[in-house]
Design a protein around this motif. Structure first.
Motif, mmCIF file in Angstrom:
data_model
loop_
_atom_site.group_PDB
_atom_site.id
_atom_site.type_symbol
_atom_site.label_atom_id
_atom_site.label_comp_id
_atom_site.label_asym_id
_atom_site.label_seq_id
_atom_site.Cartn_x
_atom_site.Cartn_y
_atom_site.Cartn_z
ATOM 1 N N MET A 189 -14.234 2.565 17.425
ATOM 2 C CA MET A 189 -13.500 3.220 18.525
ATOM 3 C C MET A 189 -14.389 4.260 19.207
ATOM 4 S SD MET A 189 -9.830 3.772 16.691
ATOM 5 C CE MET A 189 -10.422 4.172 15.069
ATOM 6 N N TRP A 190 -14.215 4.366 20.508
ATOM 7 C CA TRP A 190 -14.958 5.346 21.316
ATOM 8 C C TRP A 190 -13.966 6.376 21.825
ATOM 9 C CZ3 TRP A 190 -19.144 7.651 23.168
ATOM 10 C CH2 TRP A 190 -19.245 8.060 24.491
ATOM 11 N N ILE A 191 -14.203 7.632 21.527
ATOM 12 C CA ILE A 191 -13.308 8.655 22.071
ATOM 13 C C ILE A 191 -13.983 9.225 23.308
ATOM 14 C CG2 ILE A 191 -11.934 10.692 21.588
ATOM 15 C CD1 ILE A 191 -11.609 9.720 18.838
ATOM 16 N N SER A 193 -14.764 10.992 26.792
ATOM 17 C CA SER A 193 -14.360 12.258 27.427
ATOM 18 C C SER A 193 -13.541 11.965 28.676
ATOM 19 C CB SER A 193 -15.594 13.094 27.793
ATOM 20 O OG SER A 193 -16.331 12.461 28.818
ATOM 21 N N LEU A 194 -13.898 10.885 29.387
ATOM 22 C CA LEU A 194 -13.168 10.540 30.615
ATOM 23 C C LEU A 194 -11.706 10.230 30.291
ATOM 24 C CD1 LEU A 194 -13.059 9.728 33.646
ATOM 25 C CD2 LEU A 194 -13.705 7.427 32.944
ATOM 26 N N CYS A 195 -11.481 9.383 29.292
ATOM 27 C CA CYS A 195 -10.100 8.967 29.011
ATOM 28 C C CYS A 195 -9.312 10.066 28.304
ATOM 29 C CB CYS A 195 -10.102 7.694 28.183
ATOM 30 S SG CYS A 195 -10.901 6.347 29.073
ATOM 31 N N PRO A 203 -9.760 16.777 34.915
ATOM 32 C CA PRO A 203 -11.018 16.122 35.278
ATOM 33 C C PRO A 203 -11.996 16.091 34.084
ATOM 34 C CG PRO A 203 -10.966 18.352 36.166
ATOM 35 C CD PRO A 203 -9.630 18.122 35.533
ATOM 36 N N ASP A 204 -12.944 15.150 34.178
ATOM 37 C CA ASP A 204 -13.904 14.931 33.080
ATOM 38 C C ASP A 204 -15.099 15.882 33.250
ATOM 39 O OD1 ASP A 204 -15.405 13.785 31.043
ATOM 40 O OD2 ASP A 204 -15.996 12.025 32.224
ATOM 41 N N ILE A 205 -14.872 17.180 33.058
ATOM 42 C CA ILE A 205 -15.931 18.174 33.287
ATOM 43 C C ILE A 205 -16.060 19.127 32.086
ATOM 44 C CG2 ILE A 205 -15.905 18.131 35.831
ATOM 45 C CD1 ILE A 205 -13.991 20.559 35.753
ATOM 46 N N PHE A 230 -17.842 9.476 18.921
ATOM 47 C CA PHE A 230 -17.238 10.534 19.741
ATOM 48 C C PHE A 230 -18.136 10.837 20.938
ATOM 49 C CE2 PHE A 230 -16.618 15.148 20.592
ATOM 50 C CZ PHE A 230 -15.263 15.125 20.880
ATOM 51 N N ASP A 231 -17.527 10.895 22.107
ATOM 52 C CA ASP A 231 -18.248 11.260 23.326
ATOM 53 C C ASP A 231 -18.341 12.790 23.359
ATOM 54 O OD1 ASP A 231 -19.123 11.801 25.870
ATOM 55 O OD2 ASP A 231 -17.569 10.631 26.896
ATOM 56 N N GLY A 232 -19.516 13.305 23.048
ATOM 57 C CA GLY A 232 -19.687 14.758 22.947
ATOM 58 C C GLY A 232 -20.133 15.399 24.254
ATOM 59 N N VAL A 363 -24.990 0.655 24.834
ATOM 60 C CA VAL A 363 -24.760 0.555 26.282
ATOM 61 C C VAL A 363 -23.264 0.568 26.583
ATOM 62 C CG1 VAL A 363 -26.911 -0.727 26.725
ATOM 63 C CG2 VAL A 363 -24.763 -1.973 26.413
ATOM 64 N N VAL A 364 -22.974 0.987 27.821
ATOM 65 C CA VAL A 364 -21.581 1.119 28.270
ATOM 66 C C VAL A 364 -21.429 0.329 29.574
ATOM 67 C CG1 VAL A 364 -19.778 2.768 28.965
ATOM 68 C CG2 VAL A 364 -21.438 3.401 27.213
ATOM 69 N N PRO A 365 -21.128 -0.967 29.474
ATOM 70 C CA PRO A 365 -21.102 -1.791 30.687
ATOM 71 C C PRO A 365 -19.803 -1.675 31.484
ATOM 72 C CG PRO A 365 -20.994 -3.160 28.709
ATOM 73 C CD PRO A 365 -20.881 -1.753 28.260
ATOM 74 N N TYR A 386 -16.759 -0.422 25.369
ATOM 75 C CA TYR A 386 -15.841 -0.643 26.492
ATOM 76 C C TYR A 386 -15.114 0.691 26.672
ATOM 77 C CZ TYR A 386 -17.239 -5.390 25.574
ATOM 78 O OH TYR A 386 -17.999 -6.516 25.390
ATOM 79 N N ALA A 387 -15.625 1.493 27.616
ATOM 80 C CA ALA A 387 -15.366 2.937 27.568
ATOM 81 C C ALA A 387 -14.044 3.389 28.166
ATOM 82 C CB ALA A 387 -16.508 3.676 28.260
ATOM 83 N N ASN A 388 -13.438 2.604 29.024
ATOM 84 C CA ASN A 388 -12.262 3.133 29.729
ATOM 85 C C ASN A 388 -11.217 2.068 30.085
ATOM 86 O OD1 ASN A 388 -13.508 1.737 31.908
ATOM 87 N ND2 ASN A 388 -14.765 3.541 32.305
#
Ligand code: SPV
Ligand code: MG
Length: 431
Positions: A189-191, A193-195, A203-205, A230-232, A363-365, A386-388
């Protein structure tokens, strides 16, 4: 004397297994297959005791003549090797994803007159308890954390899907499909930051703070077992990042990916449409090295994400950074692009692999979504994220439902597209 084969992957023997052996023994000489570590990991049944220990456990059981290793989830190898007269299994493999395995075995046995014997599956309180113990052990931080490295070592590519809540975590955990004679599921699983931010309407900031992001991790870890990446974001200040590393390790997260940007981080998919500043090689290398010094386990991975292609700094800059970040201790490299054409990503992977055969590539296609997993494997990619896509599929569905209820002044017209009430109230298993 007939040969009777049964395959085990369990680490704890309960009366259901003993019953299977008992029934098998009435038919002939019992050979037990121990599903190999490789096959187990490949199918997300990450073992918590070794293959050798499992073999020892099965050898010690009464009426077991021989134990062999089964490498292939679909039984091809063992059936070719021992040609059993019977394959014995609990009848629970007649339904669900396992039914595919059963029908495959049936074809193999039919070829020479072998036969499947389905034994009524034993399901009592004790068996349920053992099942739950096995499942929940995998959810413990020490097992979950190392599962990503185990997967990288045995799977051609670690298929990773975003999760931002308990519910999306369950979707990633439980979705299994049968396609072209294979069972398939996500590995990790990818956590994002955007989602995670979008779910909170922010916003993703790097606005959603770490305490909140950790809460998301906990919501997910409470109901799943698969490893987490984890998306840090930028990792924040180095002085803060070292604490983040410790917290993530404690939570059972397998890897953090940090990107080589500084200042106000914007989502990479904006590219050069917004102001984004790349960190220097030196400062980002120092952040990676500090994180590596802080980490307590050997399992945890710090993956360096390179934004040179996103920020149009060129291939040479991307490769120079990859080399430097690996020297600084990065356990993997994520290369990102927002082009529809995967050419620049593949060029990076090919050039990097000429110099470095081992460091995992991620990679994040999202933009270059035309690329297949098989093509990525050919170019040396180890993890695809598959990020989002779950968030992006849920949003239009919810929006359309909201619009239609406003339009028709009742909910009847949308009902056909909804999960039936019966299913939503039983969706979540109770303990
Ligand atoms: C995310 O999912 O938050 C990512 C990937 O960082 S991307 O949105 O493509 O930058
Ligand atoms: Mg992000």
């Amino acid at each position: 004397m007939k040969t009777v084969y049964t395959c085990f992957c369990t680490e704890i023997i309960h009366e259901g297994h003993l019953n299977i052996i008992h029934e098998a023994h009435r038919l002939g000489k019992v050979v037990v297959g121990a599903l190999s570590d490789k096959a187990l990991i490949r199918y997300n049944k990450i073992p918590t005791i070794s293959q050798a220990e499992r073999v020892k456990l099965y050898r010690g059981l009464p009426d077991v003549e021989e134990v062999v290793i089964q490498e292939d989830m679909l039984y091809d190898d063992v059936i070719a090797l021992i040609h059993p007269d019977y394959v014995v299994h609990g009848d629970n493999w007649k339904d669900g994803p396992k039914a595919k395995i059963r029908s495959h075995v049936e074809v193999l046995l039919n070829a020479y007159g072998g036969q499947i014997i389905d034994i009524p599956y034993t399901y009592n309180e004790n068996v349920k308890k053992v099942d739950r113990q096995l499942r929940e052990k995998l959810a413990m931080p020490e097992y979950r954390r190392k599962a990503l490295r185990q997967l990288i070592s045995v799977t051609p590519i670690v298929k990773t899907m975003e999760a931002h809540s308990g519910l999306t975590g369950l979707i990633v955990e439980k979705t299994v499909i049968e396609h072209e004679g294979r069972l398939d599921q996500f590995d990790a699983m990818w956590i994002s930051s955007l989602c995670d931010s979008t779910e909170k309407g922010k916003p993703d900031i790097e606005l959603v703070d770490m305490t909140s992001r950790f809460r998301t991790i906990e919501d997910i870890t409470e109901v799943t077992t698969k490893p987490i990446i984890f998306d840090g974001d930028t990792g924040g200040l180095t002085e803060h990042f070292v604490y983040t590393v410790r917290s993530l390790e404690r939570l059972g997260v397998s890897a953090v990916i940090i990107e080589d940007k500084k200042g106000l981080k914007k989502n990479s998919l904006f590219g050069t449409e917004v102001v984004q500043t790349q960190a220097s090689i030196e400062e980002f290398s120092e952040k990676i090295a500090a994180g590596k010094r802080a980490q307590l386990t050997d399992d945890f991975m710090i993956i360096a994400r390179i934004e040179s292609l996103i920020l149009e700094k060129g291939m040479d800059d991307a490769l120079e950074r990859a080399r430097a970040f690996v020297r600084a201790g990065a356990d993997g490299i994520m290369i990102h692009s927002r082009k529809k054409d995967p050419a620049e990503i593949l060029e990076f992977c090919d050039k990097f692999r000429l110099e470095d055969r081992n460091t995992p590539i991620v990679v994040v296609p999202s933009s270059f979504n035309i690329i297949t997993e098989a093509e990525l494997v050919q170019h040396g990619v180890n993890i695809v994220i598959y990020a989002n896509q779950l968030t992006r599929s849920a949003f239009p569905a919810m929006q359309k439902t909201a619009e239609d209820i406003l339009k028709y002044h009742r909910a009847k017209e949308v009902d056909d597209r909804l999960l039936p009430i019966k299913e939503i109230i039983t969706l979540i298993d109770e303990l």
